[in-house]
Write a protein that holds these residues in place. Sequence first.
Motif, PDB file in Angstrom:
ATOM      1  N   SER A 213      14.902  28.998  39.780  1.00  7.91           N
ATOM      2  CA  SER A 213      14.940  30.002  38.711  1.00  7.91           C
ATOM      3  C   SER A 213      15.151  31.397  39.295  1.00  7.91           C
ATOM      4  CB  SER A 213      13.651  29.966  37.894  1.00  7.91           C
ATOM      5  OG  SER A 213      13.513  28.734  37.223  1.00  7.91           O
ATOM      6  N   ILE A 235      14.687  27.817  34.614  1.00 14.06           N
ATOM      7  CA  ILE A 235      15.604  26.709  34.383  1.00 14.06           C
ATOM      8  C   ILE A 235      14.831  25.563  33.739  1.00 14.06           C
ATOM      9  CG2 ILE A 235      17.000  27.331  36.386  1.00 14.06           C
ATOM     10  CD1 ILE A 235      15.706  24.827  37.787  1.00 14.06           C
ATOM     11  N   GLN A 239      17.533  20.481  34.633  1.00  6.48           N
ATOM     12  CA  GLN A 239      18.771  21.232  34.462  1.00  6.48           C
ATOM     13  C   GLN A 239      19.975  20.424  34.944  1.00  6.48           C
ATOM     14  OE1 GLN A 239      18.666  24.579  33.241  1.00  6.48           O
ATOM     15  NE2 GLN A 239      20.836  24.157  32.959  1.00  6.48           N
ATOM     16  N   PHE A 253      24.881  25.465  33.103  1.00 11.98           N
ATOM     17  CA  PHE A 253      24.162  25.881  31.901  1.00 11.98           C
ATOM     18  C   PHE A 253      25.039  25.733  30.662  1.00 11.98           C
ATOM     19  CE2 PHE A 253      22.160  27.950  35.452  1.00 11.98           C
ATOM     20  CZ  PHE A 253      20.806  27.930  35.157  1.00 11.98           C
ATOM     21  N   ASP A 254      24.410  25.493  29.525  1.00 12.81           N
ATOM     22  CA  ASP A 254      25.126  25.399  28.259  1.00 12.81           C
ATOM     23  C   ASP A 254      25.658  26.771  27.850  1.00 12.81           C
ATOM     24  OD1 ASP A 254      24.590  22.701  28.048  1.00 12.81           O
ATOM     25  OD2 ASP A 254      22.787  22.986  26.832  1.00 12.81           O
ATOM     26  N   SER A 257      23.442  30.161  26.925  1.00  5.39           N
ATOM     27  CA  SER A 257      22.061  30.010  27.377  1.00  5.39           C
ATOM     28  C   SER A 257      21.632  31.128  28.322  1.00  5.39           C
ATOM     29  CB  SER A 257      21.860  28.651  28.045  1.00  5.39           C
ATOM     30  OG  SER A 257      22.747  28.500  29.141  1.00  5.39           O
ATOM     31  N   VAL A 258      22.485  31.509  29.255  1.00  4.52           N
ATOM     32  CA  VAL A 258      22.152  32.592  30.187  1.00  4.52           C
ATOM     33  C   VAL A 258      23.183  33.708  30.162  1.00  4.52           C
ATOM     34  CG1 VAL A 258      20.816  31.114  31.722  1.00  4.52           C
ATOM     35  CG2 VAL A 258      23.266  31.404  32.124  1.00  4.52           C
ATOM     36  N   ASN A 265      30.533  27.636  30.184  1.00  2.41           N
ATOM     37  CA  ASN A 265      29.377  26.981  30.798  1.00  2.41           C
ATOM     38  C   ASN A 265      29.151  27.566  32.190  1.00  2.41           C
ATOM     39  OD1 ASN A 265      30.822  24.730  28.976  1.00  2.41           O
ATOM     40  ND2 ASN A 265      28.618  24.358  28.992  1.00  2.41           N
TER      41      ASN A 265
END
Length: 282
Positions: A213, A235, A239, A253-254, A257-258, A265
């Motif tokens: 993370s 995370i 993940q 990541f989707d 999401s971030v 992605n």
Amino acid sequence: MDHVDEQLKQRARQEPFQTPSSYRRRVEETCAALEEESPAQPRRGGRRGRWRAWSAAAAVTLLVALPNVSGSAAKAMEQVPVLGSLVRVVTLRNYFYDDGHSSADVSVPQVDGAGQAGDDVNQAIQENIYQLLDEFYADVDQIAQGGGYQGLSVSYDVVTDNEHWFTLRVNAVRTQGSSDEMLRYYHINKDTGKVATLSSLFPEDSDYVAVLSQQVKDWLKGREDAFFYQEFTSIDPEQSFYWGEDGSLVLVFDEGSVLPAASGNPEVTIPAQVVQQLMEGA
């Protein structure tokens, strides 16, 4: 491939997807519109005329799906003939649909030659894909009546196949107003013959979530579009990931999401040294 053929037959008998009423009407109207040839009339075009009529009917019929392929056909559609001494992938089924408002092009992969791990991966993949198909078919009539559009595309590719790891990625894109891409990774550890997830890579008492993370936070700090940074805390313990060629670990990541959804992605590469230390419990 006899076991594949039997699975297809069983799936065909249990097919959960109902043909939408709007599609059935289109098939009936198209077939009714085909010119019928009277025995008393001279043939126009002979075999070619009859072939055109049957082709038109077949073209409409093929819009709905092609779910019941035989074992030999599945073998002919292999995307990756031989991935190694342990694993290979074939296309178990294809689904096609297009009524002018809804369209689907879905390939369902099957992992062969990996024992119980392969069976577990296949079950997980099929459950996810059939859920997407259920949701797609449930909206077909409503989309057609409202004059809208929806699309579903599912494909797959092999990301990693080396001495120790096999990784299959399933790519799903749903379109309804906007586009949403989902990437799912399925891993088999060739050394253990088992399905692997992120948590299984590290010792039970590992603080891998906190370490990885922080790596993501450091990565976000250097991006101009990382205005989601303050909201990111950690995370997921499971993940999505795949292995880099240099032994690094790539976290996936989707959308949204971030980073903003327009960024797709996001992928964050964790250096091989960091990963190795975590795996050793250091």
